[in-house]
Motif scaffolding. Sequence first.
Motif, short mmCIF file in Angstrom:
data_model
loop_
_atom_site.label_atom_id
_atom_site.label_comp_id
_atom_site.label_asym_id
_atom_site.label_seq_id
_atom_site.Cartn_x
_atom_site.Cartn_y
_atom_site.Cartn_z
N SER A 194 11.49 36.62 22.74
CA SER A 194 10.67 37.83 22.68
C SER A 194 9.62 37.83 23.78
CB SER A 194 9.99 37.96 21.31
OG SER A 194 10.95 38.15 20.29
N ALA A 195 9.06 36.65 24.07
CA ALA A 195 8.06 36.56 25.14
C ALA A 195 8.67 36.95 26.48
CB ALA A 195 7.49 35.15 25.20
N GLU A 196 9.90 36.48 26.73
CA GLU A 196 10.58 36.86 27.98
C GLU A 196 10.85 38.36 28.01
OE1 GLU A 196 11.21 35.18 30.59
OE2 GLU A 196 11.23 33.05 30.09
N GLY A 197 11.19 38.93 26.87
CA GLY A 197 11.44 40.36 26.81
C GLY A 197 10.20 41.19 27.11
N TRP A 198 9.04 40.76 26.58
CA TRP A 198 7.80 41.48 26.85
C TRP A 198 7.36 41.29 28.30
CZ3 TRP A 198 6.05 45.23 24.04
CH2 TRP A 198 6.35 45.28 22.67
N LEU A 199 7.67 40.13 28.89
CA LEU A 199 7.37 39.94 30.30
C LEU A 199 8.19 40.89 31.17
CD1 LEU A 199 6.05 38.37 32.64
CD2 LEU A 199 7.89 36.69 32.45
N ALA A 200 9.45 41.06 30.82
CA ALA A 200 10.30 42.00 31.57
C ALA A 200 9.80 43.43 31.42
CB ALA A 200 11.75 41.88 31.10
N ARG A 201 9.35 43.78 30.22
CA ARG A 201 8.82 45.13 29.99
C ARG A 201 7.52 45.34 30.76
NH1 ARG A 201 8.24 47.95 23.99
NH2 ARG A 201 7.30 49.91 24.71
N LEU A 202 6.70 44.30 30.83
CA LEU A 202 5.45 44.37 31.61
C LEU A 202 5.75 44.70 33.07
CD1 LEU A 202 2.57 41.77 31.47
CD2 LEU A 202 3.62 42.29 33.66
N ARG A 203 6.72 44.02 33.63
CA ARG A 203 7.07 44.24 35.03
C ARG A 203 7.72 45.62 35.24
NH1 ARG A 203 9.31 38.17 36.63
NH2 ARG A 203 7.41 37.52 37.74
N SER A 204 8.45 46.08 34.24
CA SER A 204 9.07 47.40 34.37
C SER A 204 8.03 48.51 34.39
CB SER A 204 10.06 47.63 33.23
OG SER A 204 9.38 47.71 31.99
#
Length: 357
Positions: free
Chosen positions: A234-244
């Motif tokens: 989930s942390a990796e998913g939120w990091l990807a969303r942050l960059r998007s």
Amino acid sequence: METARGLKIRAPLAASLRRFAITALALYTSVTWASNNWAKGTNCVFCESVSRTLPISTAASLPRPRFRHALRAADVEGKYDAKVQALCQTDAPAAEQLMHAMLQLGLNPERESYDAMVRAQARNSKCKQSMYWMKLMLRAGFMPATTTFQQAMRAFAYRGVLSLAEEAYEGLVQAGGVPTPEVFTLLISSCGRAGRANKAEQWFNRLVDCGLQPNLQTYNAMISAVAHKGDSDSAEGWLARLRSDGLDPDQFTWGALVNSYANNQTDVTGAQHAFSRAQTALLDSSGGGGVCSAELYGALVKAVARKGDVAAAEQYMLEMMDGGSDPTLQTYSLLLRACGTHGLLDRVEYWMRVMTD
């Protein structure tokens, strides 16, 4: 100052006597007001605390004050509110007694007095009392200042008191206040400290539903919330969303990501890989300078120390210190515990000397 008999009283003594008289009146009115309301069955945090300390008969037996009109005159001149606001900076319990005395006497405290009281209680981590005075403030028709509300919410978030943080939010909305992304960020932080990652995601979605744009701090709070549970996916998913959303991760973002792997306790390789990605990203960014913070190194040390790799933990500690960062006390504790668990008493003594030097 002279008395009726011509005796001279020094100014400091006269001032002390006046302060004693005001304090005595404040104590009397606070206890009387609390005991009367307690007898009526009023649900009040202050009433409950006073009633447990002093019996109702004690308050009823106190003599009636003969200089109540003097306090009314002082309030007209604005001195009473000024005294409360000054005491909030130095003596919050005394300020609270005076505020209760004002309410008992039928006086209306200024908005600044309520603001100062809410901030004082939040500053002293008195979360329930801070919420209590915020309720009285809203009931009096005053809207808390933005800084006051955020300081109270920050205290709730730090203590992980999710119920009070949500109650404060609902009170703000009902009073016509407009929540900001900072308010939602503090709510998400409260959920994270309380171990409620799913609830944190619900508040994130409510932020978006309100038409607000999450900022870097909001995403950091969300990543930290899932990191507490060791949910690295989930942390990796939120990091990807942050960059998007066009945002660049900072030291705190990477530290939370590495911490998610460290709390997992099974994926040390993932923590090391995330740390390497952080070094590369910070080196490429203009603001990072390529230097990892002590918190970021501390998350990596925690990951390898919990896995029992003392040599790697010591290597990262030395690398952190060579880079000019000072390890935190928590990082030292993790390394010392790992050394002690493996019976490396000489390494325990060495790091104890390094820590105390």
